[in-house]
Structure formats: structure tokens, C-alpha cells
Design an enzyme around this catalytic site. Structure first.
Site, PDB file in Angstrom:
ATOM      1  N   HIS A   1      -1.748  -1.173  -6.010  1.00 27.13           N
ATOM      2  CA  HIS A   1      -0.325  -1.469  -6.083  1.00 27.13           C
ATOM      3  C   HIS A   1       0.056  -2.411  -4.944  1.00 27.13           C
ATOM      4  CE1 HIS A   1      -0.456   1.746  -3.073  1.00 27.13           C
ATOM      5  NE2 HIS A   1       0.620   1.172  -2.574  1.00 27.13           N
TER       6      HIS A   1
ATOM      7  N   HIS B   1       1.139  -7.737  -0.559  1.00 24.14           N
ATOM      8  CA  HIS B   1      -0.329  -7.686  -0.547  1.00 24.14           C
ATOM      9  C   HIS B   1      -0.788  -6.405  -1.223  1.00 24.14           C
ATOM     10  CE1 HIS B   1       0.791  -5.312   2.966  1.00 24.14           C
ATOM     11  NE2 HIS B   1      -0.334  -4.650   2.761  1.00 24.14           N
TER      12      HIS B   1
END
Length: 184
Positions: A47, A134
Site C-alpha cells: 500500500h 512510496h
């Protein structure tokens, strides 16, 4: 309220199943090149965190859910993750991550909206660091990365998908690593 009654949570965009499979295949190539002290992210946990909330009372989580509902679905945009980096850096990494340029503006905008809404309505502190979307690949304790692993990290392909939904997630820390479950 005891610590066990609090819910550790974060808000994120999840990686679709087909991209998660590609990421898992990539990590399967990296794992044999690394030492045992590197803790690779497990399949199903990929995620991009938009906001870490910490430990909150269940009633605050319920309010967060209500506040996020208008933001939950949004105009789709493309996320393209195409390069690897590390915090603080690849010479002395604590976190190895995957990022890219495409989709950063939209992810940053979502993060900013979430921060503003949660601060204005619930006084949940805003993030102080500049947001950079990120996807965490691994965690380690400033370990030296084997040269072969560093070379392989430089060969990452693009992981691209259409993003159109955010999620409120619960994070339970266990001795075998975190367990993430969807709250909303």
C-alpha cells in the site's frame, strides 16, 4: 481506556491484486540476494500510506470514517512506481521503498486534504514532513546491503495502475509482523 482498546490505524491507497502479484514476483527475486535481517513486506500488505493516525479510541475511528466518506472515491489517476530508494539512504537503509513521479501530485493532494480535514474536525496533528508517496518494500536496521542486491534494486520495472479509492486500515503489530485489515 487501556492501550489494548485503542486502534492503530492509517489511511492508504492499496495496490490492486495483479500489481501485488507482480510486486511479489519482484521481491521473490530479491529475497535470496539479501541477508536474513531484512524484513520484506508480505504479500497482501502492499500500500501507499497517505496518513498514519497512530493509536486512536474506537469512537475517534468512527468519526474519521465519517469524515473520509466524501473523499473515499475520487477521479481515477495513474500511479506509476518506477524507482527504488531508501530512508535515510541506500548506504545505511532503515526502509527500502518504491516510488515514481506519475501520481505524486494526486497522492500529495489527497494527503493534504486528509490532513486538513482531520486537523480541522478532530485536531489530529498534521504531518510535518513533506509528503512523498512510496510503497515500502522492506525494513531493516541500517544493515549493509549486499552488492548483488543493490544491483538488482536498480533494475526495477514500472508498476502502474489506476487508483480511484482510499482506505482506512487497522494495523495490528505481532511478533510475525504487522497485520493490516480494512476498516473502510
Amino acid at each position: 481506556m487501556s492501550k489494548s482498546e485503542l486502534i492503530r490505524a492509517f489511511i492508504a491507497v492499496k495496490v490492486p491484486e495483479d500489481i501485488a502479484e507482480e510486486l511479489e514476483n519482484f521481491l521473490a527475486e530479491l529475497r535470496p540476494l539479501s541477508n536474513t535481517k531484512i524484513r520484506w513486506v508480505k504479500y497482501g500488505q502492499f500500500h501507499i500510506t497517505l496518513k498514519f493516525l497512530g493509536e486512536l479510541k474506537p469512537e475517534i475511528i468512527s468519526q474519521v470514517k465519517d469524515l473520509l466518506m466524501p473523499l473515499k472515491n475520487f477521479a481515477p489517476f495513474t500511479i506509476d512506481l518506477s524507482y527504488i530508494g531508501a530512508f535515510p539512504n541506500l548506504n545505511s537503509p532503515r526502509v527500502i521503498w518504491l516510488s515514481g513521479d506519475k501520481g505524486q501530485k494526486e497522492l500529495s493532494g489527497l494527503s493534504k486534504k486528509i490532513n486538513e480535514i482531520l486537523y480541522d474536525e478532530l485536531e489530529i496533528p498534521k504531518e510535518t514532513k513533506k509528503f512523498r508517496g512510496h510503497l515500502t518494500l522492506a525494513r531493516l536496521n541500517n544493515e549493509f546491503l549486499p552488492e548483488e542486491l543493490v544491483r538488482k534494486l536498480g533494475t526495477v520495472k514500472n508498476f502502474s495502475w489506476q487508483c480511484n479509492e482510499l482506505f482506512l486500515m487497522r494495523s495490528e503489530l505481532t511478533t510475525k509482523g504487522p497485520i493490516y485489515t480494512e476498516i473502510m
